[in-house]
Structures are given as structure tokens and as C-alpha cells.
Design a protein around this motif. Structure first.
Motif, mmCIF file in Angstrom:
data_model
loop_
_atom_site.group_PDB
_atom_site.id
_atom_site.type_symbol
_atom_site.label_atom_id
_atom_site.label_comp_id
_atom_site.label_asym_id
_atom_site.label_seq_id
_atom_site.Cartn_x
_atom_site.Cartn_y
_atom_site.Cartn_z
ATOM 1 N N ASN A 100 -18.545 -9.575 49.632
ATOM 2 C CA ASN A 100 -19.972 -9.645 49.309
ATOM 3 C C ASN A 100 -20.275 -9.856 47.836
ATOM 4 O O ASN A 100 -21.386 -10.258 47.483
ATOM 5 C CB ASN A 100 -20.697 -8.383 49.794
ATOM 6 N N VAL A 101 -19.306 -9.636 46.949
ATOM 7 C CA VAL A 101 -19.555 -9.784 45.511
ATOM 8 C C VAL A 101 -18.307 -10.342 44.825
ATOM 9 O O VAL A 101 -17.213 -10.361 45.389
ATOM 10 C CB VAL A 101 -19.923 -8.432 44.835
ATOM 11 N N GLY A 102 -18.487 -10.789 43.590
ATOM 12 C CA GLY A 102 -17.369 -11.140 42.726
ATOM 13 C C GLY A 102 -16.459 -12.219 43.255
ATOM 14 O O GLY A 102 -16.881 -13.171 43.915
ATOM 15 N N ILE A 103 -15.168 -12.062 42.961
ATOM 16 C CA ILE A 103 -14.209 -13.097 43.351
ATOM 17 C C ILE A 103 -14.079 -13.192 44.862
ATOM 18 O O ILE A 103 -13.755 -14.262 45.387
ATOM 19 C CB ILE A 103 -12.824 -12.865 42.700
ATOM 20 N N GLY A 104 -14.339 -12.098 45.577
ATOM 21 C CA GLY A 104 -14.282 -12.149 47.040
ATOM 22 C C GLY A 104 -15.350 -13.056 47.612
ATOM 23 O O GLY A 104 -15.085 -13.855 48.518
ATOM 24 N N GLU B 256 -22.924 -2.675 57.556
ATOM 25 C CA GLU B 256 -23.533 -3.744 58.343
ATOM 26 C C GLU B 256 -24.550 -4.541 57.524
ATOM 27 O O GLU B 256 -24.636 -5.776 57.647
ATOM 28 C CB GLU B 256 -24.213 -3.155 59.581
ATOM 29 N N GLU B 257 -25.337 -3.854 56.706
ATOM 30 C CA GLU B 257 -26.355 -4.538 55.903
ATOM 31 C C GLU B 257 -25.722 -5.554 54.961
ATOM 32 O O GLU B 257 -26.190 -6.695 54.844
ATOM 33 C CB GLU B 257 -27.169 -3.515 55.114
ATOM 34 N N LYS B 258 -24.645 -5.143 54.293
ATOM 35 C CA LYS B 258 -23.972 -6.063 53.378
ATOM 36 C C LYS B 258 -23.295 -7.195 54.143
ATOM 37 O O LYS B 258 -23.227 -8.327 53.657
ATOM 38 C CB LYS B 258 -22.960 -5.296 52.530
ATOM 39 N N CYS B 259 -22.805 -6.899 55.335
ATOM 40 C CA CYS B 259 -22.192 -7.945 56.170
ATOM 41 C C CYS B 259 -23.212 -9.027 56.499
ATOM 42 O O CYS B 259 -22.928 -10.232 56.378
ATOM 43 C CB CYS B 259 -21.639 -7.339 57.460
ATOM 44 N N GLU B 260 -24.381 -8.591 56.923
ATOM 45 C CA GLU B 260 -25.423 -9.544 57.304
ATOM 46 C C GLU B 260 -25.854 -10.388 56.109
ATOM 47 O O GLU B 260 -26.006 -11.616 56.221
ATOM 48 C CB GLU B 260 -26.624 -8.791 57.875
ATOM 49 N N ARG B 261 -26.026 -9.746 54.963
ATOM 50 C CA ARG B 261 -26.451 -10.471 53.771
ATOM 51 C C ARG B 261 -25.370 -11.449 53.311
ATOM 52 O O ARG B 261 -25.681 -12.582 52.922
ATOM 53 C CB ARG B 261 -26.784 -9.481 52.648
ATOM 54 N N THR B 262 -24.114 -11.042 53.366
ATOM 55 C CA THR B 262 -23.024 -11.925 52.949
ATOM 56 C C THR B 262 -22.963 -13.171 53.820
ATOM 57 O O THR B 262 -22.775 -14.292 53.322
ATOM 58 C CB THR B 262 -21.678 -11.179 53.008
ATOM 59 N N PHE C 227 -8.568 -11.573 34.058
ATOM 60 C CA PHE C 227 -9.695 -10.707 33.722
ATOM 61 C C PHE C 227 -10.977 -11.489 33.991
ATOM 62 O O PHE C 227 -11.217 -12.538 33.390
ATOM 63 C CB PHE C 227 -9.615 -10.281 32.264
ATOM 64 N N CYS C 228 -11.793 -11.005 34.922
ATOM 65 C CA CYS C 228 -12.984 -11.730 35.359
ATOM 66 C C CYS C 228 -14.247 -10.890 35.168
ATOM 67 O O CYS C 228 -14.207 -9.669 35.242
ATOM 68 C CB CYS C 228 -12.871 -12.114 36.837
ATOM 69 N N ARG C 229 -15.352 -11.569 34.958
ATOM 70 C CA ARG C 229 -16.655 -10.903 34.988
ATOM 71 C C ARG C 229 -17.032 -10.736 36.448
ATOM 72 O O ARG C 229 -17.411 -11.691 37.129
ATOM 73 C CB ARG C 229 -17.694 -11.748 34.240
ATOM 74 N N SER C 230 -16.886 -9.542 36.928
ATOM 75 C CA SER C 230 -17.111 -9.282 38.350
ATOM 76 C C SER C 230 -17.784 -7.933 38.511
ATOM 77 O O SER C 230 -18.223 -7.328 37.535
ATOM 78 C CB SER C 230 -15.780 -9.315 39.115
ATOM 79 N N ASN C 231 -17.827 -7.449 39.739
ATOM 80 C CA ASN C 231 -18.453 -6.156 40.017
ATOM 81 C C ASN C 231 -17.436 -5.025 40.093
ATOM 82 O O ASN C 231 -17.757 -3.950 40.603
ATOM 83 C CB ASN C 231 -19.236 -6.217 41.338
ATOM 84 N N LEU C 232 -16.215 -5.247 39.605
ATOM 85 C CA LEU C 232 -15.189 -4.219 39.695
ATOM 86 C C LEU C 232 -15.632 -2.920 39.038
ATOM 87 O O LEU C 232 -15.358 -1.829 39.541
ATOM 88 C CB LEU C 232 -13.889 -4.712 39.040
ATOM 89 N N PHE C 233 -16.330 -3.026 37.906
ATOM 90 C CA PHE C 233 -16.675 -1.833 37.146
ATOM 91 C C PHE C 233 -18.041 -1.273 37.523
ATOM 92 O O PHE C 233 -18.663 -0.556 36.741
ATOM 93 C CB PHE C 233 -16.632 -2.153 35.647
ATOM 94 N N ARG C 234 -18.507 -1.592 38.729
ATOM 95 C CA ARG C 234 -19.786 -1.054 39.178
ATOM 96 C C ARG C 234 -19.732 0.461 39.330
ATOM 97 O O ARG C 234 -20.776 1.121 39.379
ATOM 98 C CB ARG C 234 -20.214 -1.687 40.504
ATOM 99 N N GLY C 235 -18.510 1.026 39.394
ATOM 100 C CA GLY C 235 -18.374 2.469 39.520
ATOM 101 C C GLY C 235 -18.564 3.217 38.213
ATOM 102 O O GLY C 235 -18.637 4.444 38.201
ATOM 103 N N LEU C 236 -18.662 2.474 37.091
ATOM 104 C CA LEU C 236 -18.931 3.126 35.812
ATOM 105 C C LEU C 236 -20.348 3.664 35.806
ATOM 106 O O LEU C 236 -21.252 3.117 36.434
ATOM 107 C CB LEU C 236 -18.755 2.132 34.661
ATOM 108 N N ASP C 237 -20.556 4.739 35.043
ATOM 109 C CA ASP C 237 -21.901 5.299 35.003
ATOM 110 C C ASP C 237 -22.847 4.358 34.256
ATOM 111 O O ASP C 237 -22.434 3.392 33.636
ATOM 112 C CB ASP C 237 -21.892 6.705 34.367
ATOM 113 N N GLY C 238 -24.119 4.654 34.357
ATOM 114 C CA GLY C 238 -25.122 3.754 33.807
ATOM 115 C C GLY C 238 -25.429 3.961 32.335
ATOM 116 O O GLY C 238 -26.392 3.385 31.821
ATOM 117 N N ARG C 239 -24.670 4.767 31.623
ATOM 118 C CA ARG C 239 -24.960 4.988 30.228
ATOM 119 C C ARG C 239 -24.735 3.714 29.423
ATOM 120 O O ARG C 239 -23.853 2.929 29.721
ATOM 121 C CB ARG C 239 -24.091 6.129 29.691
ATOM 122 N N TRP C 240 -25.525 3.547 28.376
ATOM 123 C CA TRP C 240 -25.527 2.286 27.637
ATOM 124 C C TRP C 240 -24.160 1.955 27.063
ATOM 125 O O TRP C 240 -23.768 0.787 27.009
ATOM 126 C CB TRP C 240 -26.563 2.343 26.512
#
Length: 345
Positions: free
Chosen positions: A35-39, A61-67, A240-253
Motif C-alpha cells: 500500500n505504500v513506498g517501494i511495495g 481490509e480498508e488499506k487493501c481496498e484502497r490499494t 536507501f529510499c524515501r519511503s514510509n519505513l520510518f512512519r513508526g518514528l514519533d511526530g516530534r520535529w
């Protein structure tokens, strides 16, 4: 044998990668984490090749449908050959349920020609899953192994002497940095229990170690498959790609700023560019040369030196044995599949 080289790193990051294409019209291709990134980008490339069936997975299921909708929009495909099923690698139950759904789906009775194990995660804090494993260890390694073993009969079913099935595991050059905490591994009472211990956790080390373990798994699997192999198994590092891998990082600036600066400083590829390495592993020629090997920038490349040392070989063997023993308790099909399809040590 290989070591990480910063010069080689930038040489590869700046290298133009081919956009591979091939005849997959008769093949069933599965891609985990679509659903995101290189996948997602790899799914777009593959959908344009019109496989017999393209099976994508997302966590719900929601992400499946959107993908599926995104793939249809970007490729102009009517979606008849695109199926998206839920698969959450942080849950062993989800992995087992996915394998059961695949087996029960009459449209997939032909088997599975290609499985791309792409999904992965990175988190900062030590977190345990509902199965009581550290989340990166389970998502990036344990569940990947469980899925690969459960899907092995389907991969074997679809193989032919002219075109063996393919298992592609998405790893990373970070595996070179995963060996540092293994220096005393020979003294560990249990590999899996030590890795799972909170006292052993460091987010950067953990991610890199799981990438090293993926390579070890593929090498151990390849060594146990019969010859000639019905399944070509390899690992791929997309750079090394600009992807969503680091989405698990916190939202601090400062976390967001660090990722942005690192992407610029280390010449990060786009997700589309990185996805080309996955597609190459699916349709590239001379697949037997890829078997059991590590691919970087669409070429077979040497893994880290540690893997070939006596200590590395011993650790890899223990990792395989403990992992199969543990997963055999998760799903009773695992020991049966290992016994039927793989050579005994």
C-alpha cells in the motif's frame, strides 16, 4: 565476501537502475506490503505487466481496498486480475489465516510463482506484539519466515523446469551494521530469547539485525532446497529510499528533521527507483545465479564477511533451528512442510 564501503554506497545510490519487464502473463505474483513506498511502486510495475494474478497484501481490509483502487487508477487495469488480502505480520494468527485463505481460493489453485516479502517496520521504543515478541523482530523476521514456509508448497506447485518459482525477501545494506551485537552470540543460551529481551534492545541495531537474519534465513533455506531447486530464493536491498519505513518514528520535529536531512545527505532514492530492484528479482534473467544470494542495485553482491566466518555460520545454523522449532509450535504445518520439501540437516 563483502564489507560496507561508503564509496560503494554512493556509487550505487547514484547509479541509474533499469526498469525491467518480462512475460508474467501466466504467473501468479504475490507482494507483501503493497500500500505504500517501494511495495506500492513495485505493484504498479508488476500490474502493468499483466500477470495472471497479482496478489497484494496490506494490514487491513480498508488499506487493501484502497490499494486495489490505486493500482487500477495508475495502471488503467480493470482490476480483474488484482486481488488484495489482509495480512498483518505483527500477528502470527494473521499470517496463518492468510495462508489458509490462499489455499482456499480457487482462483489461486495454480499455485504461487513469485512471493515478494517486502513488508517491514522500524520503531523507536521496545514494543511487544500480541504474540509476545518484540515487534521489529516479529514483523521483519519471524513472521516473514513463517509466511515463506507456509507458502512454500504453493511456490513448489507453480514451478517448472524452465521457470522455477521465486521467493524475494527485501533486506537492506544495513545488515552490515547488524553484526556488532553478535560477538558473544556463541555464549547465548537461546538466540531468540536473547534477541527478544528488552535489555538487548536498541532500535537501530534491532532493525539492522533483522535484515542480517533475513539474509541468513534465505541462505539456510537455499541450502536445504533440493537440486535442481524448484524455488529460487534471494534477498534484495533496494538502497536507501524515501519511503514510509520510518512512519513508526514519533511526530516530534527533530525526528522528522533527522529523516529529511538523512535523505538529502545520503542521496536517498525515490520509492519508485528502489522498487526497480524488486522487479528485477522477479523477472531478471539467469535466476539460478540469484539463488541463495544477496542482490544490490540489480546485481548479485557479496554479503557481509561475518556470514562466512565459522562464528557466523554457527550462528546462522542456530538461528534457523530455533526459528523453525518456535514456528512449529505456532502452526503445525511448519514441521510437515519442512520435512516434505526441504533436505534434512
Amino acid at each position: 565476501m563483502g564489507k560496507f564501503s561508503i564509496v560503494q554506497y554512493f556509487r550505487e545510490q547514484w547509479q541509474a537502475l533499469p526498469i525491467c519487464s518480462g512475460d508474467v502473463g501466466s504467473k501468479v505474483v504475490g507482494l507483501v506490503g503493497s500500500n505504500v513506498g517501494i511495495g506500492l511502486e513495485a505493484s504498479v510495475h508488476l500490474a502493468r505487466m499483466k500477470p495472471r494474478a497479482l496478489l497484494t497484501t496490506c494490514r487491513n481490509e480498508e488499506k487493501c481496498e484502497r490499494t486495489r483502487e490505486v493500482l487500477m487508477e495508475r495502471t488503467g487495469d480493470d482490476g480483474a486480475g488484482i486481488t488484495s488480502l489482509p495480512l498483518d505480520l505483527s500477528s502470527f494468527d494473521s499470517v496463518c489465516a492468510f495462508a489458509a485463505m490462499f489455499t482456499a481460493d480457487a482462483r489461486l489453485d495454480h499455485g504461487l510463482n513469485v512471493l515478494i516479502a517486502n513488508a517491514g517496520t522500524f520503531v523507536q521504543e521496545y514494543t511487544r506484539t500480541g504474540d509476545d515478541w518484540e515487534v521489529m523482530f516479529q514483523v521483519n523476521f519471524l513472521s516473514m519466515v513463517l509466511l515463506s514456509i507456509l507458502m512454500l508448497p504453493h511456490l513448489v506447485k507453480a514451478t517448472s523446469s524452465e521457470s522455477p518459482s521465486r521467493l524475494v525477501v527485501v533486506s537492506s545494506f544495513g545488515h552490515h551494521f547488524g553484526v556488532g551485537k553478535l560477538k558473544n552470540a556463541g555464549q547465548w543460551k537461546s538466540v531468540l530469547e536473547t534477541i527478544n529481551d528488552k535489555e538487548f534492545f536498541n532500535s537501530g541495531d534491532r532493525y539492522n539485525m533483522t535484515k542480517l537474519f533475513q539474509i541468513m534465513f534465505v541462505r539456510e533455506l537455499a541450502a536445504r532446497l533440493p537440486s535442481p531447486t524448484p524455488v529460487v530464493a534471494c534477498t534484495v536491498q533496494p538502497g536507501f529510499c524515501r519511503s514510509n519505513l520510518f512512519r513508526g518514528l514519533d511526530g516530534r520535529w527533530h525526528s522528522r528533521t533527522f529523516v529529511s536531512l538523512a535523505s538529502a545527505l545520503f542521496s536517498a532514492r525515490t520509492s519508485e527507483q528502489g522498487s526497480r530492484t524488486l522487479v528485477h528479482a522477479v523477472v531478471g534473467d539467469d535466476e539460478l545465479a540469484m539463488h541463495g544470494r544477496y542482490l544490490s542495485s540489480c546485481r548479485v553482491t557479496e554479503e557481509d564477511d561475518y556470514i562466512f566466518t565459522p562464528e557466523g555460520k554457527a550462528f546462522s545454523g542456530r538461528l534457523w533451528t530455533e526459528t523453525i522449532d518456535t514456528l512449529s509450535k505456532v502452526d503445525g504445518r511448519v514441521p510437515e512442510i519442512v520435512k516434505q520439501y526441504l533436505r534434512v540437516d
